[in-house]
Design an enzyme around this catalytic site. Structure first.
Site, mmCIF file in Angstrom:
data_model
loop_
_atom_site.group_PDB
_atom_site.id
_atom_site.type_symbol
_atom_site.label_atom_id
_atom_site.label_comp_id
_atom_site.label_asym_id
_atom_site.label_seq_id
_atom_site.Cartn_x
_atom_site.Cartn_y
_atom_site.Cartn_z
ATOM 1 N N GLU A 100 0.848 -1.184 0.000
ATOM 2 C CA GLU A 100 0.000 0.000 0.000
ATOM 3 C C GLU A 100 0.890 1.243 0.000
ATOM 4 O O GLU A 100 1.944 1.272 0.642
ATOM 5 C CB GLU A 100 -0.882 -0.014 1.245
ATOM 6 C CG GLU A 100 -1.790 1.201 1.406
ATOM 7 C CD GLU A 100 -2.503 1.223 2.747
ATOM 8 O OE1 GLU A 100 -3.575 1.849 2.818
ATOM 9 O OE2 GLU A 100 -1.990 0.621 3.724
ATOM 10 N N LYS A 200 -10.408 0.667 -1.008
ATOM 11 C CA LYS A 200 -10.284 0.426 0.427
ATOM 12 C C LYS A 200 -11.515 0.900 1.188
ATOM 13 O O LYS A 200 -11.967 2.028 1.036
ATOM 14 C CB LYS A 200 -9.032 1.127 0.967
ATOM 15 C CG LYS A 200 -8.723 0.832 2.425
ATOM 16 C CD LYS A 200 -7.423 1.524 2.839
ATOM 17 C CE LYS A 200 -7.051 1.230 4.282
ATOM 18 N NZ LYS A 200 -5.790 1.914 4.668
ATOM 19 N N CYS A 233 -4.657 -3.194 4.223
ATOM 20 C CA CYS A 233 -4.204 -2.703 5.523
ATOM 21 C C CYS A 233 -5.268 -2.749 6.623
ATOM 22 O O CYS A 233 -5.608 -3.815 7.120
ATOM 23 C CB CYS A 233 -3.631 -1.303 5.370
ATOM 24 S SG CYS A 233 -2.522 -0.819 6.724
#
Length: 533
Positions: A100, A200, A233
């Protein structure tokens, strides 16, 4: 601390797993066509890689720059990606994952990130090979470069990049400036075709980006391992989309670009990612940035039975980690029955924070290790702030025994015996509540080493331990989602000897560790409680 690439592969164990995989393939051939297809093609394993990337960063991410300057920065990182793919190709890698924020960096504003953004068409609606069809869409310089990197390397490539998507007033969620800005994963096939795009869901202090209007569950197919899912993440800590992707869509291969900051004693990168793969019996391919001064130090490939990772707080250099990964990630670890405990049916939760009577499951008379000195001025239980939360703890003051401590409805129990190093203090802890009082709900049992011999140091950062402890730890978690974590000295993740549910109690055990114990945690996430505030 030395750099390390941990590979728990032994010839005998590898051969045994191969034989078991062959048997598994036969069973799957009889009942499941998709898996049978993989086995017919002779694929019991595939070769994967993750790259722990030291990025070129924007020295002033709040400054407004032009598109060419943004492309110049990203080109430096793309050059590194291309070189790593060339190296990986020589090792037969079939899929590689990059971190990321690896192309552009972080800490932007909504305005300053704009020159880095590119539109990415939805690959479920548009079939596009950017390398072979560069004129089909415009403003996609980075996307086209990644496509060609995948094509020239003859491997699947997963990368993270900032993207944009125009919207208008007919969309009630459309931002005021007329565009969504996303933290985005993209995946390319080995011929350069764009095969997946994911935005995300759970942003972490990323004011430059928007949360997508709807949760996305993104899956792409490969000829060597079937379905892969992806998320990013902070998503790893939430039910949507991470857990639902695994549980509802039956995905057992996960690619995971991340910019993970280690947060001891529960959320160091190698620690929680190892626990996540164990809990769901999946393969997790986690690529992290490598910036030690930002506590970003861990990239790894985790299967139910093995860990391959790079962790180095001293080196400033990136690292390519390559491993053979099982197509069918079935755990061959021992079940919870391997854990010798007191009878769980006799387990009665404490009504207050105190010691509880319990059957002994260790023979203290056989343990002759020196005891930690007892401070008679201290109460048997105490509280300490651990990773922002107020834990109830009880110290291990004898070389062997059983202890229990409770927090609200959660009671945690340990049966242990160990060889304790002088001046090393350990405690059993429990916490049942919202993390930081208002973010997400956790239920945690922990057996952890304190930073020094004082109670106040329990929960403080520490990476070295000399005491070796054989233990069984269990708790009456209210959530079914418990992540087993064992971390040894020098931040080495270990697999449990046994783990799982029995009589509504989650149990984990470990004996004969090769290094001192930093922490053993049952990290529970009660997702249903997250929205109860």
């Amino acid at each position: 601390m030395k750099a390390r690439l941990l590979q728990h592969l032994q010839t005998k164990g590898t051969r045994s797993r191969a034989e078991m995989s062959a048997r598994s393939c036969l069973v799957i051939f009889l009942f499941y066509f998709e898996a049978a297809f993989i086995c017919i093609n002779g694929q019991q394993t595939y070769t994967a890689a993750v790259y722990g990337h030291k990025p070129f960063l924007n020295p002033d991410p709040h400054a407004i720059i032009d598109r060419q300057s943004a492309l110049k920065l990203m080109k430096k990182n793309l050059d590194i990606y291309e070189e790593q793919v060339k190296i990986a190709s020589k090792q037969g890698v079939q899929i590689i994952v990059f971190p990321e924020d690896g192309l552009h960096g972080f800490k932007y504003t909504r305005e300053s990130i704009y020159p880095f953004l590119e539109p990415v068409p939805d690959p479920t609606k548009v079939k596009w090979n950017p390398c072979l069809q560069p004129s089909l869409h415009s403003g996609n310089e980075v996307l086209k470069r990644l496509s060609c990197i995948a094509r020239n390397g003859n491997m699947y490539v997963v990368a993270n990049m900032p993207t944009k998507q125009d919207c208008n007033k007919t969309d009630p969620k459309c931002p005021a400036d007329g565009r969504y800005q996303y933290n985005t994963n993209v995946a390319f096939s080995d011929n350069g075709t764009l095969v997946a795009r994911y935005h995300k869901q759970n942003l972490y202090k990323e004011m430059e980006f928007n949360t997508p209007p709807e949760v996305e569950h993104v899956i792409f197919e490969t000829p060597f391992a079937g379905k892969f899912g992806m998320f990013i993440c902070f998503d790893l800590l939430f039910y949507e989309p991470a857990v639902s992707l695994i549980e509802k869509y039956n995905v057992s291969q996960i690619v995971f670009p991340t910019a993970w900051m280690n947060a001891s004693p529960f959320l160091s990168g190698v620690q929680f990612q190892r626990g996540f793969a164990s809990a769901f019996s999946i393969n997790l391919l986690a690529a992290n940035l490598h910036i030690p001064q930002q506590r970003m130090t861990s990239s790894g490939l985790y299967t139910p039975d093995d860990s391959f990772y790079y962790y180095d707080v001293e080196s400033q250099e990136g690292k390519l980690t390559v491993a053979e990964i099982p197509v069918n990630p079935v755990s061959h670890n021992k079940s919870v029955d391997a854990c010798k405990t007191s009878d769980h049916s006799q387990f009665t939760p404490c009504k207050k924070l105190s010691r509880c009577n319990a059957k002994r499951s260790v023979d203290i008379s056989q343990v002759v290790f020196p005891m930690i000195k007892e401070d008679r001025n201290n109460p048997p239980t105490f509280h300490s702030i651990i990773h922002h939360d107020n834990f109830a703890l009880i110290p291990l003051k004898k070389p062997a025994g059983e202890l229990e401590v409770c927090s609200q409805s959660l009671c945690c129990h340990v049966s242990y015996h160990g060889k304790f190093s002088e001046n090393e203090l350990y405690a059993l802890g429990a916490y049942d509540g919202f993390h930081k009082s208002n973010t997400y709900y956790i239920q945690v049992c922990t057996l952890l080493k304190c930073a020094n011999a004082s109670f106040a140091s329990c929960g403080a950062h520490t990476t070295i331990a000399h005491s070796t402890i054989d233990f069984v730890i269990w708790g009456n978690h209210s959530t079914q989602h418990v992540f087993p974590e064992i971390l040894g000295s020098d931040v080495i993740p270990f697999l449990p000897d046994g783990m799982g549910w029995k009589n509504k109690i989650y149990t984990m055990c470990k004996s004969d560790m090769s290094s001192g114990l930093l922490s053993a945690n049952l990290y529970g996430r009660w997702y249903e409680k997250d929205n109860s505030l």
